[in-house]
Design an enzyme around this catalytic site. Sequence first.
Site, PDB file in Angstrom:
ATOM      1  N   LYS A 280       0.689  -1.556  -0.259  1.00 62.27           N
ATOM      2  CA  LYS A 280      -0.144   0.355   0.413  1.00 62.27           C
ATOM      3  C   LYS A 280       0.969   1.379  -0.041  1.00 62.27           C
ATOM      4  O   LYS A 280       0.961   2.576  -0.153  1.00 62.27           O
ATOM      5  CB  LYS A 280      -1.131  -0.143   1.063  1.00 62.27           C
TER       6      LYS A 280
HETATM    7  C1  PLP Z   1      -4.157  -4.678   0.456  1.00 65.38           C
HETATM    8  C2  PLP Z   1      -2.851  -5.744   0.596  1.00 65.38           C
HETATM    9  C3  PLP Z   1      -3.497  -7.216   0.199  1.00 65.38           C
HETATM   10  C4  PLP Z   1      -4.562  -6.694  -0.852  1.00 65.38           C
HETATM   11  O1  PLP Z   1      -4.637  -5.972  -1.998  1.00 65.38           O
HETATM   12  P1  PLP Z   1      -6.236  -5.047  -2.798  1.00 65.38           P
HETATM   13  O2  PLP Z   1      -5.776  -4.226  -3.227  1.00 65.38           O
HETATM   14  O3  PLP Z   1      -7.428  -5.220  -1.421  1.00 65.38           O
HETATM   15  O4  PLP Z   1      -7.059  -6.738  -3.013  1.00 65.38           O
HETATM   16  C5  PLP Z   1      -3.369  -7.991  -0.702  1.00 65.38           C
HETATM   17  N1  PLP Z   1      -1.438  -8.721   0.400  1.00 65.38           N
HETATM   18  C6  PLP Z   1      -1.381  -6.887   1.681  1.00 65.38           C
HETATM   19  C7  PLP Z   1      -0.332  -7.465   2.332  1.00 65.38           C
HETATM   20  C8  PLP Z   1      -2.368  -5.937   1.510  1.00 65.38           C
HETATM   21  O5  PLP Z   1      -2.063  -4.715   2.614  1.00 65.38           O
END
Ligand code: PLP
Length: 473
Positions: free
Chosen positions: A113
């Site tokens: 993120k």
């Molecule tokens: C947020 C997240 C996901 C999922 O990603 P999306 O964009 O919501 O599909 C997968 N793995 C981790 C570690 C995350 O923080």
Amino acid sequence: MKYISTRGDKTERGFAEILLEGLAPDGGLYLPTSYPKIDDATLTKWRGLSYAELAGEILSLYIDDIPQSDIKALAAKTYTKAVYGFDEITPLKPLESGLALQALSNGPTLAFKDMAMQLLGNLFEYELARRGESLNILGATSGDTGSAAEYAMRGKKGVRVFMLSPNGRMSPFQQAQMFSLQDPNIHNLAVEGVFDDCQDIVKAVSNDLEFKRKYKIGTVNSINWARLLAQVVYYFAGYFYATKSNTEKVSFTVPSGNFGNVCAGHVARMMGLPIDTLVVATNENNVLDEFFRTGSYRVRGSAETYETSSPSMDISKASNFERFVFDLLGRDGARVKALFKDEIEQRGEFHLTAEEFAKVAGYGFTSGASKHGDRLNTIKDTFERFGVMIDTHTADGLKVAREHTKPGVTMLVLETALPAKFAATIVEATGRQPERPHWIAGLEGLEDLPKRFKVMPNQVQAIKDYVVQHCND
Ligand SMILES: *Cc1c(COP(=O)(O)O)cnc(C)c1O
């Protein structure tokens, strides 16, 4: 480039206008009116660029209301070796022949993120200064999103963050990451309740339109188009790192929850990046896997939403999924509105017609699911055979990726978090403690740093009062 809603409102808005917004007024999500097409010559030119330069090129195609030189400066400021630890920003880690991880989790909070949120922080600061405005970001988190938002917005002028979390219910590492921040514009509010209570408070405050306007309340949730756009860049980068010529194709497997990450892959593919397949990997919360197998999208209730050892994929519905469905259905906003507003909001599910579902293959999507036992086996096996430690979410991806490899097509598995974030499961799988990344200052002894947070009652009014008292600090 202009943006329209997925639910039929054809009003065209500029990037800077939708940057600070969440949903479109008709309840839909924003998408560009069309995807810029990247020809072979441009791909070849981009191959030679640094990650930050590549980001500047891609962002410039989608943003025409910020000067190009400013966009490029913001990209250069965001994607640095100092922050991400590597020149490539998202380097590949090869495993067996034809399969590699692409590291997206080298940023300050050790999860992918950061890739988008760090850019968002710089874009927000830039745009708010240009308008002479300020913004109070109100959010709820059980871990990943909140910490990524705080590390992106800390010290940014014109932005304050009020982040609600369930008191005493975050992992010690995530709690320490957030609560050790001493920046005056970051407010950690530990609510006496569970995550859903925090989310309900945020919804209640956001639904008070007068309060929202008067106190300039905003959000940074995953439906924000700028976050998705930032993520498009690493699909291009991964392709360039894995190939020597534009005639080669690459597939990506994406550990998925809200469909934000893999939706960026879809956008990259629509732009002409030679992607063979986008593999959507889920854990036990298999809403998306079910859709890609059957054409039925069925939102889960809380009794059917499981707490797993890959918690950032524990979702009951996928908030970015509507964007893909809009493209799948030929951008028919009326049909998307019927599916998401009438069917989902009323009945919690929809079923595509056979004719509609048949189109999915043409968009290169497929899927698979993984369980706790699979994660443990995959983490252990990857460590024993390759000496590489992976986290639980990446393990979900790797397990599913191996079910979808094709000869002659490199498979990249997106690494979405570092194992240090999920130490308990790593120890369960390998008997060893994961290392913390050395390029991020202050991670050793993080849990011992002084903490800055305030325990709050589980009451909407108490949160509003706090925001009112601190929104001019
Ligand atoms: C947020 C997240 C996901 C999922 O990603 P999306 O964009 O919501 O599909 C997968 N793995 C981790 C570690 C995350 O923080």
